[in-house]
Design a protein around this motif. Structure first.
Motif, PDB file in Angstrom:
ATOM      1  N   MET B  49       0.825  -1.213   0.000  1.00  0.00           N
ATOM      2  CA  MET B  49       0.000   0.000   0.000  1.00  0.00           C
ATOM      3  C   MET B  49       0.858   1.262   0.000  1.00  0.00           C
ATOM      4  SD  MET B  49      -3.314  -0.940   2.266  1.00  0.00           S
ATOM      5  CE  MET B  49      -4.269   0.415   1.617  1.00  0.00           C
ATOM      6  N   CYS B 142      -3.574   4.725   3.742  1.00  0.00           N
ATOM      7  CA  CYS B 142      -4.167   5.160   2.465  1.00  0.00           C
ATOM      8  C   CYS B 142      -3.378   6.315   1.860  1.00  0.00           C
ATOM      9  CB  CYS B 142      -5.623   5.556   2.672  1.00  0.00           C
ATOM     10  SG  CYS B 142      -6.632   4.124   3.075  1.00  0.00           S
ATOM     11  N   GLU B 145      -1.098   5.289  -0.828  1.00  0.00           N
ATOM     12  CA  GLU B 145      -1.644   5.219  -2.195  1.00  0.00           C
ATOM     13  C   GLU B 145      -1.901   6.601  -2.763  1.00  0.00           C
ATOM     14  OE1 GLU B 145      -4.620   2.404  -3.460  1.00  0.00           O
ATOM     15  OE2 GLU B 145      -4.500   1.392  -1.529  1.00  0.00           O
TER      16      GLU B 145
END
Lengths: 245, 287
Positions: B49, B142, B145
């Motif tokens: 990720m 996150c 990403e």
């Protein structure tokens, strides 16, 4: 504000480097302790849980030391008067400290997760088994900082140390009282202890109200941290009277 | 900066992101001999990720383009409303999607039956609060990403082409990047279906994250929204009484995806794209 954070990091880079080396040593030592249990001793969850939790506490203590050093460094009247004379100076100064504390807490949490991943690989279990607990610990640190920082801003770093000592004494006292008079059946064996931990983490507590309070705690800590910042902005100038030249 | 240079940077970024993503998983499957069920696979998944962010950093170092416009500032004072709009909107649309899904797949249940059991209301509140706290804490992952896709790839593509094409390409790359999720599937058609569903979902949600990033000038609102989307994606099912019953759960797992599963994503894509075009026109008029 980011300029002030950069200034704090550069001004304290020696101590930050030493603390970070200490952090990685802790991760290495705890991982070695866990692998020792995994290879030699009985492989139960307590022999994984205890070293990892000790590691996490050490990580947050070290992060707290870094935060303390950074806040202490600016406790000088000359600096306080200078920064107050700049546009939005007080807000920038206070918000840089709060953001630094938040960033280091989040970095501490990330290092705790690294410790968890590395030790879970060594021990041979799935990572993030105690993710809820790790997260609660992070928000507990944010909560403690939210209460402590206005004291430090208003009365200086010594007041902050006194506050931490008082909190430590209160927690130890509460644990002693519970150990003497409370229900300690959950601590009679490692299996019962781990069962208690998993009930707590999955929200299976006896009272729905208690479960909701525990679940709402992260939000309470976040809101308190914001209001703590607002209070510190108001207290900053008064606090400069405690500073040395 | 000219389009040729930006295109070279995009190519370097794409090579890096797919190399960083692929090498560990291919090593794990073909050399280590893993089957996707052990803790090493989970650790690799978490590491992967961060590969878009890593690729972003490495591309900037290799191309020596500096760190301008890296979107790492919070801009909270100017753009605070986009943090809340992002979080609230994605929560609403995620729940709309799940409600539509279960209205189609489980018409035999009423809402009360779907959530039957002791202390359900208290349990749902506790789970909602816990999931929200996880989502907020998980925004860091996150960010791994978002720093790559909306922090680097989309802005570079926007300089080379127009916004809709840039969104489409970003969504396709983002979707295809998820291919390791299917490397342990038994047959090629299952893998293709997984990849197609994933890519379609990424293309549809990309405009929303692009809107948050452009209007806030920061990657954090999109990171928080991304984290909330991931955390609440299966909230209703995992908290329903169906999860407690093995027979009901098996029946639920066998029901295949339909167009209904994409309605909420199509809505969010249309609204976000319309807003992006509107703000772009407003910007052009003011210039």
């Amino acid at each position: 504000m980011f300029g002030l954070i950069y200034k704090d990091i550069i001004a304290n880079k020696k101590i930050i480097k030493i603390m970070l080396i200490g952090l990685f040593l802790i991760i290495f030592v705890m991982n070695s302790a866990v692998s020792g249990y995994a290879d030699v001793g009985e492989k139960n969850m307590m022999s994984y849980f205890l070293p990892v939790m000790c590691g996490h506490i050490c990580i947050y203590v070290i992060m707290g030391c870094i935060q303390q050093e950074v806040i202490k460094r600016d406790e000088r009247k000359l600096w306080a008067y200078y920064i107050t004379s700049t546009p939005d100076g007080v807000k920038q100064q206070v918000s840089s400290k709060y953001l630094f504390v938040l960033l280091t807490t989040v970095i501490g949490f990330s290092l705790c997760m690294v410790l968890d991943y590395v030790t879970s690989l060594t021990f041979g279990i799935m990572p993030e088994m105690f993710m809820s607990l790790y997260m609660l610990m992070m928000y507990a640190v944010i909560f403690i900082n939210a209460v402590e920082i206005p004291f430090v801003i208003r009365f200086g770093n010594k007041a902050g140390n006194n506050y931490r000592s008082i909190v430590f004494v209160v927690v130890v006292f509460a644990v002693l009282v519970y150990a003497l008079f409370g229900d300690i059946a959950a601590f009679s064996s490692s299996e019962k202890f781990m069962e208690m931990i998993s009930c707590l983490l999955s929200g299976e507590v006896k009272s729905a109200g208690l479960a909701i309070v525990i679940a709402a705690f992260p939000y309470i800590a976040g809101v308190l941290f914001f209001f703590s910042y607002k209070l510190s902005c108001k207290l900053y100038l008064k606090g400069t009277e405690c500073y040395n030249g | 900066m000219d389009k040729k240079t930006e295109t070279k940077r995009i190519i370097i970024f794409l090579i890096l992101v797919f190399a960083l993503q692929s090498v560990p998983f291919l090593f794990y499957k073909f050399i280590y001999g893993g089957d996707g069920t052990d803790n090493l696979y989970i650790v690799l998944g978490t590491f992967s990720m961060f590969t878009p962010a890593l690729a972003h950093i490495l591309t900037r170092i290799i191309t020596k383009e500096g760190w301008k416009d890296s979107l790492l500032g919070t801009n909270f004072r100017k753009a605070w409303k986009w943090y809340f709009i992002g979080a609230a909107s994605i929560l609403v649309f995620t729940f709309i999607g799940q409600i539509l899904l279960f209205a189609e797949f489980f018409p035999e249940y009423t809402a009360k039956e779907f959530f039957e059991g002791e202390n359900r209301i208290a349990g749902l509140i506790v789970t909602f609060l816990n999931t929200g706290a996880f989502a907020i804490s998980g925004f860091l992952i996150c960010m791994g990403e978002e720093y790559g896709w909306r922090g680097y790839l989309f802005p570079k593509l926007e300089k080379v082409t127009n916004i809709p094409v840039a969104i489409l390409i970003t969504g396709i790359v983002w979707g295809v990047w998820h291919y390791p999720n299917g490397i342990f599937l038994d047959d090629a058609s299952a893998f293709a279906e997984m990849l197609l569903n994933q890519t379609l979902s990424c293309i549809l949600i990309c405009p929303f994250f692009v809107l948050l990033t452009k209007k806030s000038g920061s990657i954090y609102p999109a990171s928080v929204a991304h984290s909330i989307n991931n955390s609440f994606a299966a909230f209703i099912l995992t908290n329903s009484s169906i999860m407690q019953d093995a027979e009901k759960l098996e029946s639920a797992m066998n029901r295949s995806s339909t167009f209904v599963t994409y309605i909420n994503l199509i809505l969010i894509a249309v609204i976000s794209t319309a807003l992006l075009i509107y703000f772009k026109k407003k910007e052009n008029i003011s210039q």
